[in-house]
Design a protein around this motif. Structure first.
Motif, PDB file in Angstrom:
ATOM      1  N   GLY A 178       0.819  -1.202   0.000  1.00 29.60           N
ATOM      2  CA  GLY A 178       0.000   0.000   0.000  1.00 29.60           C
ATOM      3  C   GLY A 178       0.852   1.250   0.000  1.00 29.60           C
ATOM      4  O   GLY A 178       2.076   1.189   0.163  1.00 29.60           O
ATOM      5  N   ASP A 179       0.210   2.395  -0.180  1.00 30.51           N
ATOM      6  CA  ASP A 179       0.971   3.641  -0.201  1.00 30.51           C
ATOM      7  C   ASP A 179       1.689   3.884   1.122  1.00 30.51           C
ATOM      8  O   ASP A 179       2.797   4.419   1.144  1.00 30.51           O
ATOM      9  CB  ASP A 179       0.060   4.825  -0.546  1.00 30.51           C
ATOM     10  N   GLY A 180       1.082   3.455   2.242  1.00 32.66           N
ATOM     11  CA  GLY A 180       1.748   3.623   3.528  1.00 32.66           C
ATOM     12  C   GLY A 180       3.028   2.818   3.622  1.00 32.66           C
ATOM     13  O   GLY A 180       4.005   3.243   4.256  1.00 32.66           O
ATOM     14  N   GLY A 181       3.055   1.654   2.963  1.00 32.78           N
ATOM     15  CA  GLY A 181       4.240   0.813   2.996  1.00 32.78           C
ATOM     16  C   GLY A 181       5.434   1.434   2.304  1.00 32.78           C
ATOM     17  O   GLY A 181       6.583   1.079   2.585  1.00 32.78           O
ATOM     18  N   LYS A 198      19.031  -6.505 -10.872  1.00 38.07           N
ATOM     19  CA  LYS A 198      18.112  -6.758 -11.991  1.00 38.07           C
ATOM     20  C   LYS A 198      17.223  -7.970 -11.693  1.00 38.07           C
ATOM     21  O   LYS A 198      17.016  -8.850 -12.539  1.00 38.07           O
ATOM     22  CB  LYS A 198      18.874  -6.958 -13.305  1.00 38.07           C
ATOM     23  N   ALA A 199      16.736  -8.017 -10.487  1.00 39.37           N
ATOM     24  CA  ALA A 199      15.901  -9.137 -10.057  1.00 39.37           C
ATOM     25  C   ALA A 199      14.569  -9.119 -10.799  1.00 39.37           C
ATOM     26  O   ALA A 199      13.983  -8.051 -11.043  1.00 39.37           O
ATOM     27  CB  ALA A 199      15.653  -9.070  -8.550  1.00 39.37           C
ATOM     28  N   PRO A 200      14.042 -10.292 -11.178  1.00 36.30           N
ATOM     29  CA  PRO A 200      12.753 -10.366 -11.879  1.00 36.30           C
ATOM     30  C   PRO A 200      11.583 -10.190 -10.912  1.00 36.30           C
ATOM     31  O   PRO A 200      10.905 -11.145 -10.531  1.00 36.30           O
ATOM     32  CB  PRO A 200      12.773 -11.770 -12.492  1.00 36.30           C
ATOM     33  N   VAL A 201      11.362  -8.959 -10.498  1.00 41.59           N
ATOM     34  CA  VAL A 201      10.308  -8.672  -9.521  1.00 41.59           C
ATOM     35  C   VAL A 201       9.550  -7.428  -9.962  1.00 41.59           C
ATOM     36  O   VAL A 201      10.121  -6.516 -10.561  1.00 41.59           O
ATOM     37  CB  VAL A 201      10.919  -8.485  -8.108  1.00 41.59           C
ATOM     38  N   VAL A 202       8.261  -7.397  -9.673  1.00 42.59           N
ATOM     39  CA  VAL A 202       7.407  -6.242  -9.948  1.00 42.59           C
ATOM     40  C   VAL A 202       6.876  -5.734  -8.618  1.00 42.59           C
ATOM     41  O   VAL A 202       6.315  -6.502  -7.829  1.00 42.59           O
ATOM     42  CB  VAL A 202       6.234  -6.611 -10.872  1.00 42.59           C
ATOM     43  N   PHE A 203       7.073  -4.455  -8.351  1.00 39.97           N
ATOM     44  CA  PHE A 203       6.551  -3.823  -7.135  1.00 39.97           C
ATOM     45  C   PHE A 203       5.249  -3.125  -7.507  1.00 39.97           C
ATOM     46  O   PHE A 203       5.232  -2.218  -8.342  1.00 39.97           O
ATOM     47  CB  PHE A 203       7.550  -2.819  -6.571  1.00 39.97           C
ATOM     48  N   PHE A 204       4.167  -3.540  -6.875  1.00 43.57           N
ATOM     49  CA  PHE A 204       2.838  -3.044  -7.215  1.00 43.57           C
ATOM     50  C   PHE A 204       2.261  -2.287  -6.027  1.00 43.57           C
ATOM     51  O   PHE A 204       1.865  -2.883  -5.028  1.00 43.57           O
ATOM     52  CB  PHE A 204       1.940  -4.207  -7.605  1.00 43.57           C
ATOM     53  N   VAL A 205       2.227  -0.962  -6.138  1.00 44.08           N
ATOM     54  CA  VAL A 205       1.733  -0.098  -5.069  1.00 44.08           C
ATOM     55  C   VAL A 205       0.272   0.241  -5.329  1.00 44.08           C
ATOM     56  O   VAL A 205      -0.061   0.830  -6.359  1.00 44.08           O
ATOM     57  CB  VAL A 205       2.554   1.202  -4.975  1.00 44.08           C
ATOM     58  N   GLN A 206      -0.587  -0.121  -4.404  1.00 41.07           N
ATOM     59  CA  GLN A 206      -1.986   0.295  -4.465  1.00 41.07           C
ATOM     60  C   GLN A 206      -2.124   1.564  -3.637  1.00 41.07           C
ATOM     61  O   GLN A 206      -2.193   1.516  -2.406  1.00 41.07           O
ATOM     62  CB  GLN A 206      -2.899  -0.796  -3.912  1.00 41.07           C
ATOM     63  N   LEU A 225       3.999   8.338  -6.439  1.00 43.16           N
ATOM     64  CA  LEU A 225       4.834   7.268  -5.892  1.00 43.16           C
ATOM     65  C   LEU A 225       5.613   6.575  -7.007  1.00 43.16           C
ATOM     66  O   LEU A 225       6.717   6.072  -6.784  1.00 43.16           O
ATOM     67  CB  LEU A 225       3.967   6.269  -5.137  1.00 43.16           C
ATOM     68  N   ALA A 226       5.056   6.563  -8.210  1.00 44.95           N
ATOM     69  CA  ALA A 226       5.753   5.966  -9.343  1.00 44.95           C
ATOM     70  C   ALA A 226       7.031   6.721  -9.677  1.00 44.95           C
ATOM     71  O   ALA A 226       7.988   6.136 -10.210  1.00 44.95           O
ATOM     72  CB  ALA A 226       4.828   5.930 -10.558  1.00 44.95           C
ATOM     73  N   HIS A 227       7.093   8.018  -9.370  1.00 43.11           N
ATOM     74  CA  HIS A 227       8.301   8.798  -9.621  1.00 43.11           C
ATOM     75  C   HIS A 227       9.483   8.330  -8.770  1.00 43.11           C
ATOM     76  O   HIS A 227      10.634   8.602  -9.110  1.00 43.11           O
ATOM     77  CB  HIS A 227       8.041  10.284  -9.357  1.00 43.11           C
ATOM     78  N   LYS A 228       9.195   7.656  -7.673  1.00 40.83           N
ATOM     79  CA  LYS A 228      10.283   7.176  -6.820  1.00 40.83           C
ATOM     80  C   LYS A 228      11.162   6.158  -7.550  1.00 40.83           C
ATOM     81  O   LYS A 228      12.310   5.933  -7.176  1.00 40.83           O
ATOM     82  CB  LYS A 228       9.715   6.561  -5.533  1.00 40.83           C
TER      83      LYS A 228
END
Length: 386
Positions: A178-181, A198-206, A225-228
């Motif tokens: 979440g955004d708080g995280g 270059k780890a194969p991971v997607v960070f998904f912020v709700q 938050l995407a600008h981070k």
């Protein structure tokens, strides 16, 4: 005397290298200025109609699941439930973009994503019911435990994804937060390591507007938050979190990028938490009803239904069919949750250590003695053992 007036001060003034250039051009990493949308745009014509219909059915089921789980808290069958009503498009898309061998790393609010990925609805609620352990086998389902501490699942996702890459396994990890995280140190550490490796991971912020009662404006001054993402050297994507087709497309692209060995992506979905943080929260203390009503006009179920009906892909009978399927799911969930679980008290000691410590053996023996005494009492009455 100022610093500039000190003897030899000029020698301490840093100068850039003669041919200095950014290690990575930041421009391609920056998100779009507005959240990406598909529904209601020309882009929807390129989306598979079967995918849209599946998204709709899952959204309807997810909405009903949230309502039923919330009702179970009021009936005392769940200790707590963090509803994702209003965020169903994010939850469903996160589950559907992954292959069977991929891993999902959910937060405590992402029960619906776990169910959409195939987890038994009752097993998904076991932890929130107050029963032991996770309630399901993470390895069997490729779903990490529902994470209550904020953002601690993110470094775990990076570690698993990096290990899979080293082993040559075709695995992508999708970590939800979440955004708080994003205000936690684990967020920084996870993104930094993921980008370097270059780890194969997607960070998904709700981004649902609030970290419990704290609005986003009091958490960060970033444009989004995407600008981070640019600070870590990975792409940032901004998407309308209530547009199920858009979220599915953006996450699919991010997962594909990770699978090709191109590294991680940070995706921010702008959405809204329609209900309180949990059943223990009073959201009226920090937000007004008019704000909630405004977001209801951008409801993810309504948006997709309107698109499908306007395109002639869904009629009233189809809508009713989806609702009936959701009701059957809710009824089965209600019946199973109303049955008291049969718990084995000695299981408390089973999965603590591979080899029990002396203290655990002592505690287990004490509990066993109590259970034996209780059983003896039930079988032979109060005079047993005298």
């Amino acid at each position: 005397m100022t610093v500039q007036e000190l003897p030899g001060a000029a020698a301490y003034r840093p100068t850039p290298p003669p041919a200095w250039k950014p290690i990575t051009d930041p421009a391609p990493l920056l998100p779009d200025p507005e959240p990406y949308r598909v529904l209601g745009t020309d882009a929807v014509a390129d989306v598979d109609p079967e995918l849209l219909l599946r998204l709709h059915a899952e959204l309807v089921r997810g909405r009903r699941y949230n309502a039923q789980a919330t009702a179970l808290t009021k009936q005392g069958r769940l200790a707590v439930y963090p509803s994702s009503t209003g965020q169903e498009a994010c939850e469903i898309a996160a589950a559907l973009v992954l292959e069977e061998h991929d891993w999902l790393f959910p937060s405590y609010r992402d029960t619906l994503a776990a169910v959409a990925r195939g987890l038994d609805p009752v097993e998904a609620l076991t932890l929130l019911r107050g029963d032991r352990h996770t309630g399901y086998d993470p390895r069997e389902h490729r779903i990490a435990p529902l994470c209550t501490p904020l953002a601690t699942q993110l470094p775990h996702a990076v570690g698993l994804a990096h290990a899979a890459r080293l082993k040559g396994d075709d695995v992508v990890a999708l970590a939800m937060v979440g955004d708080g995280g994003t205000s936690e140190g684990d967020f920084h550490e996870a993104l930094n390591f993921a980008a370097v490796w270059k780890a194969p991971v997607v960070f998904f912020v709700q981004n649902n507007g609030f970290a419990i009662s704290v609005p986003l404006a009091k958490q960060t001054a970033a444009p989004s938050l995407a600008h981070k993402a640019v600070g870590y050297g990975m792409p940032g994507r901004l998407v309308d979190g209530n547009d199920a087709a858009a979220v599915h497309q953006v996450l699919s692209e991010a997962v594909g990028r990770a699978r090709r060995g191109e590294g991680p992506t940070l995706v921010e979905a702008v959405t809204y938490r329609m209900e309180a943080h949990t059943n223990a929260d009073d959201a009226t203390r920090y937000r007004v009803d008019s704000e909630v009503e405004a977001w209801k006009a951008h409801d993810p179920v309504r948006l997709l239904e309107r698109e499908l009906t306007e395109r002639g892909l869904l009629d009233d009978a189809g809508i009713e069919q989806a609702k009936e399927a959701a009701e059957r799911m809710a009824a089965a969930l209600r019946d199973r949750m109303n049955a008291d679980p049969e718990l084995a008290p000695m299981d408390l000691f089973t999965h603590v250590y591979a080899e029990q410590t002396s203290q655990l053996r002592e505690q287990a023996a004490a509990l066993r003695a109590e259970l034996d005494a209780e059983q003896d009492h039930d079988e032979h009455g109060p005079e047993a053992g005298r």
